[in-house]
Write a protein that holds these residues in place. Structure first.
Motif, PDB file in Angstrom:
ATOM      1  N   LEU A   1       0.864  -1.178   0.000  1.00 21.85           N
ATOM      2  CA  LEU A   1       0.000   0.000   0.000  1.00 21.85           C
ATOM      3  C   LEU A   1       0.899   1.226   0.000  1.00 21.85           C
ATOM      4  N   GLU A   2       1.154   1.752  -1.173  1.00 21.82           N
ATOM      5  CA  GLU A   2       2.072   2.884  -1.291  1.00 21.82           C
ATOM      6  C   GLU A   2       1.436   4.101  -1.951  1.00 21.82           C
ATOM      7  N   ARG A   3       0.502   3.860  -2.859  1.00 25.63           N
ATOM      8  CA  ARG A   3      -0.153   4.956  -3.565  1.00 25.63           C
ATOM      9  C   ARG A   3      -1.659   4.694  -3.520  1.00 25.63           C
ATOM     10  N   ILE A   4      -2.350   5.513  -2.721  1.00 24.47           N
ATOM     11  CA  ILE A   4      -3.756   5.267  -2.417  1.00 24.47           C
ATOM     12  C   ILE A   4      -4.600   6.450  -2.882  1.00 24.47           C
ATOM     13  N   ALA A   5      -5.545   6.194  -3.755  1.00 31.59           N
ATOM     14  CA  ALA A   5      -6.488   7.219  -4.206  1.00 31.59           C
ATOM     15  C   ALA A   5      -7.791   7.040  -3.434  1.00 31.59           C
ATOM     16  N   ILE A   6      -8.262   8.119  -2.824  1.00 27.54           N
ATOM     17  CA  ILE A   6      -9.475   8.066  -2.010  1.00 27.54           C
ATOM     18  C   ILE A   6     -10.470   9.096  -2.534  1.00 27.54           C
ATOM     19  N   THR A   7     -11.620   8.643  -3.009  1.00 24.61           N
ATOM     20  CA  THR A   7     -12.685   9.583  -3.353  1.00 24.61           C
ATOM     21  C   THR A   7     -13.494   9.868  -2.090  1.00 24.61           C
ATOM     22  N   GLY A   8     -13.976  11.095  -1.946  1.00 23.18           N
ATOM     23  CA  GLY A   8     -14.714  11.453  -0.747  1.00 23.18           C
ATOM     24  C   GLY A   8     -13.828  11.569   0.473  1.00 23.18           C
ATOM     25  N   ASN A   9     -12.593  11.996   0.274  1.00 26.93           N
ATOM     26  CA  ASN A   9     -11.637  12.069   1.384  1.00 26.93           C
ATOM     27  C   ASN A   9     -11.989  13.139   2.411  1.00 26.93           C
ATOM     28  N   ALA A  10     -12.856  14.101   2.065  1.00 28.46           N
ATOM     29  CA  ALA A  10     -13.190  15.181   2.992  1.00 28.46           C
ATOM     30  C   ALA A  10     -14.307  14.808   3.965  1.00 28.46           C
ATOM     31  N   GLY A  11     -14.957  13.654   3.763  1.00 31.02           N
ATOM     32  CA  GLY A  11     -16.008  13.221   4.669  1.00 31.02           C
ATOM     33  C   GLY A  11     -15.460  12.571   5.925  1.00 31.02           C
ATOM     34  N   VAL A  12     -16.351  12.187   6.822  1.00 27.82           N
ATOM     35  CA  VAL A  12     -15.947  11.574   8.092  1.00 27.82           C
ATOM     36  C   VAL A  12     -15.122  10.315   7.850  1.00 27.82           C
ATOM     37  N   TYR A  13     -15.625   9.402   7.032  1.00 27.21           N
ATOM     38  CA  TYR A  13     -14.934   8.157   6.721  1.00 27.21           C
ATOM     39  C   TYR A  13     -13.587   8.466   6.074  1.00 27.21           C
ATOM     40  N   GLY A  14     -13.572   9.363   5.108  1.00 26.75           N
ATOM     41  CA  GLY A  14     -12.340   9.673   4.382  1.00 26.75           C
ATOM     42  C   GLY A  14     -11.273  10.280   5.263  1.00 26.75           C
ATOM     43  N   ARG A  15     -11.634  11.252   6.100  1.00 23.55           N
ATOM     44  CA  ARG A  15     -10.641  11.882   6.971  1.00 23.55           C
ATOM     45  C   ARG A  15     -10.082  10.888   7.985  1.00 23.55           C
ATOM     46  N   ALA A  16     -10.957  10.032   8.504  1.00 20.87           N
ATOM     47  CA  ALA A  16     -10.482   9.019   9.450  1.00 20.87           C
ATOM     48  C   ALA A  16      -9.523   8.050   8.770  1.00 20.87           C
ATOM     49  N   LEU A  17      -9.799   7.712   7.513  1.00 27.80           N
ATOM     50  CA  LEU A  17      -8.918   6.798   6.792  1.00 27.80           C
ATOM     51  C   LEU A  17      -7.564   7.445   6.525  1.00 27.80           C
ATOM     52  N   VAL A  18      -7.565   8.716   6.151  1.00 27.85           N
ATOM     53  CA  VAL A  18      -6.290   9.408   5.941  1.00 27.85           C
ATOM     54  C   VAL A  18      -5.482   9.429   7.236  1.00 27.85           C
TER      55      VAL A  18
ATOM     56  N   SER B   1       1.616   7.562  -0.166  1.00 20.65           N
ATOM     57  CA  SER B   1       1.166   8.803  -0.790  1.00 20.65           C
ATOM     58  C   SER B   1      -0.332   8.704  -1.050  1.00 20.65           C
ATOM     59  N   VAL B   2      -1.080   9.736  -0.652  1.00 23.85           N
ATOM     60  CA  VAL B   2      -2.533   9.706  -0.744  1.00 23.85           C
ATOM     61  C   VAL B   2      -3.034  10.807  -1.671  1.00 23.85           C
ATOM     62  N   LEU B   3      -3.851  10.417  -2.633  1.00 27.93           N
ATOM     63  CA  LEU B   3      -4.557  11.355  -3.509  1.00 27.93           C
ATOM     64  C   LEU B   3      -6.003  11.416  -3.055  1.00 27.93           C
ATOM     65  N   GLY B   4      -6.506  12.611  -2.801  1.00 25.54           N
ATOM     66  CA  GLY B   4      -7.894  12.772  -2.425  1.00 25.54           C
ATOM     67  C   GLY B   4      -8.691  13.446  -3.524  1.00 25.54           C
ATOM     68  N   LEU B   5      -9.909  12.965  -3.742  1.00 23.73           N
ATOM     69  CA  LEU B   5     -10.812  13.558  -4.733  1.00 23.73           C
ATOM     70  C   LEU B   5     -12.140  13.832  -4.051  1.00 23.73           C
ATOM     71  N   ASP B   6     -12.557  15.093  -4.048  1.00 20.11           N
ATOM     72  CA  ASP B   6     -13.788  15.466  -3.359  1.00 20.11           C
ATOM     73  C   ASP B   6     -14.292  16.777  -3.939  1.00 20.11           C
ATOM     74  N   VAL B   7     -15.559  17.074  -3.671  1.00 19.76           N
ATOM     75  CA  VAL B   7     -16.136  18.336  -4.158  1.00 19.76           C
ATOM     76  C   VAL B   7     -15.771  19.503  -3.255  1.00 19.76           C
ATOM     77  N   ARG B   8     -15.176  19.202  -2.088  1.00 16.52           N
ATOM     78  CA  ARG B   8     -14.765  20.256  -1.167  1.00 16.52           C
ATOM     79  C   ARG B   8     -13.437  19.860  -0.535  1.00 16.52           C
ATOM     80  N   PRO B   9     -12.670  20.835  -0.098  1.00 12.34           N
ATOM     81  CA  PRO B   9     -11.400  20.503   0.556  1.00 12.34           C
ATOM     82  C   PRO B   9     -11.632  19.922   1.939  1.00 12.34           C
ATOM     83  N   ALA B  10     -10.705  19.113   2.397  1.00  9.29           N
ATOM     84  CA  ALA B  10     -10.800  18.531   3.733  1.00  9.29           C
ATOM     85  C   ALA B  10     -10.519  19.603   4.784  1.00  9.29           C
ATOM     86  N   ALA B  11     -11.384  19.687   5.792  1.00 10.65           N
ATOM     87  CA  ALA B  11     -11.185  20.655   6.868  1.00 10.65           C
ATOM     88  C   ALA B  11     -10.044  20.241   7.782  1.00 10.65           C
ATOM     89  N   ALA B  12      -9.730  18.960   7.782  1.00 13.02           N
ATOM     90  CA  ALA B  12      -8.622  18.424   8.576  1.00 13.02           C
ATOM     91  C   ALA B  12      -8.135  17.160   7.902  1.00 13.02           C
TER      92      ALA B  12
END
Length: 341
Positions: free
Chosen positions: A22-39, A50-61
């Motif tokens: 697990l070296e290069r992980i693309a996460i859709t919906g990374n700004a949601g609760v599940y996504g932020r916890a996974l990051v 290395s993590v790529l996030g794809l979302d309609v809004r930036p992650a608050a954290a």
């Protein structure tokens, strides 16, 4: 001690059991609760990933290493994923909050998933994980005491989000059969909780003046802590596991217990009254809750799950019970952190 051992087991397994690291992980919906916890979980267990996030809004954290802002139905999303060359694709981007436009919600949830699946197939990923929901079992009077992954998928058609997840699961299962070279798994979490998490599900319990018991039934519900969902996801990925996995602690919390914790009354009412009131509330956009009418059925019949497969095959140990996960909803919202799902 058991929870700490579970965390250490997941950490030791990462990078040792996988055919492809697990070296290069693309996460859709990374700004949601599940996504932020996974990051966060990735940062703790896989600091070199290395993590790529794809979302309609930036992650608050808990931001990813790289991000793309846009709709997953946009063809550009597939191009961005392909250019990133992930070994792992995790799809968490869904329209969860209830909306008045069911067609748009279905498009995001179903067509969006199909776009991400196509991207995973074309980018050469070794593993794919898709978030489903425990609601796919449906709330039916003949449900078993605890649904395992062999139980039939029967989402209530009145609840659009669950119905969408039922379609998503059929698509993902077909994708897995057509792409045996990819380790395809999907998760079925219970109601996800965490400090300050706010969504229409939590609002049912946190903003109402009393809790209605449809037909007087004290229906048990399961809650799962966001950190447990993330750790379970990594445990599944680290073993290249395939197929569906329930993510829910073995205990449950009844609605009367929830009412006592909230210090509000639990009032038995005929189901037709609860259903009618829910429809009127939704139609007139009245205050307190924005609950789609179909969700009332999930408070009438049990849809409790067992996560025995997750424990048996992935060695996963929950750090939080349903009761302790629910109680995190009562904690103050962390400052400068939008915890909305």
């Amino acid at each position: 001690m058991a929870a700490r051992a579970g965390v250490d087991t997941v950490r030791r397994s990462i990078g040792r059991l996988m055919k492809t690291p697990l070296e290069r992980i693309a996460i859709t919906g990374n700004a949601g609760v599940y996504g932020r916890a996974l990051v966060r979980a990735i940062r703790g267990s896989l600091p070199r990933a290395s993590v790529l996030g794809l979302d309609v809004r930036p992650a608050a954290a808990d931001p990813p290493d790289a991000s793309w802002k846009g709709d997953i139905r946009d063809p550009a999303a597939g191009r961005i994923i392909g250019e990133f060359r992930p070994d792992t694709v995790v799809h968490l981007a869904y329209a969860v909050q209830p909306g008045r436009d069911a067609a748009t919600m279905r498009s995001v949830n179903v067509e969006g998933t199909r776009h991400v699946l196509a991207s995973a197939a074309s980018c050469g990923a070794s593993r794919m994980l898709v978030a489903s929901s425990g609601t796919v079992y449906g709330a039916w009077p003949d449900n078993p005491p605890a649904c395992d992954e062999e139980a039939p998928v029967r989402p209530r058609p009145e609840y659009a989000y669950a119905a969408d997840k039922g379609v998503v699961e059929r698509d993902v299962a077909a994708f897995a059969a057509a792409h045996p070279q990819i380790a395809v798994a999907w998760t079925r979490p219970a109601i996800i909780c965490g400090p300050g998490v706010r969504n229409f599900l939590s609002d049912i319990f946190l903003t109402v003046p009393f809790l209605a018991l449809p037909d007087g039934r004290d229906t048990p519900l399961q809650f799962v802590h966001e950190d447990d969902v993330a750790r379970a996801t990594l445990a599944i990925l680290s073993r290249d596991a395939r197929g569906p996995f329930n993510i829910a602690p073995e205990d449950s919390v009844t609605q009367r217990q929830i009412a006592r914790a909230m210090r509000i009354a639990a009032v038995p009412l005929p189901f037709f009254v609860v259903a009618a009131a829910s429809r009127v509330w939704w139609t007139l956009r009245l205050p307190w809750v924005a609950t789609p009418p179909g969700l009332a059925r999930y408070l009438r019949h049990r849809w409790v799950m067992t996560s025995a497969r997750l424990t048996r095959e992935c060695g996963f140990v929950f750090a939080h019970s349903s009761e302790s996960a629910f109680r995190t909803l009562l904690e103050p919202c962390p400052e400068a952190d939008d915890r909305t799902a």
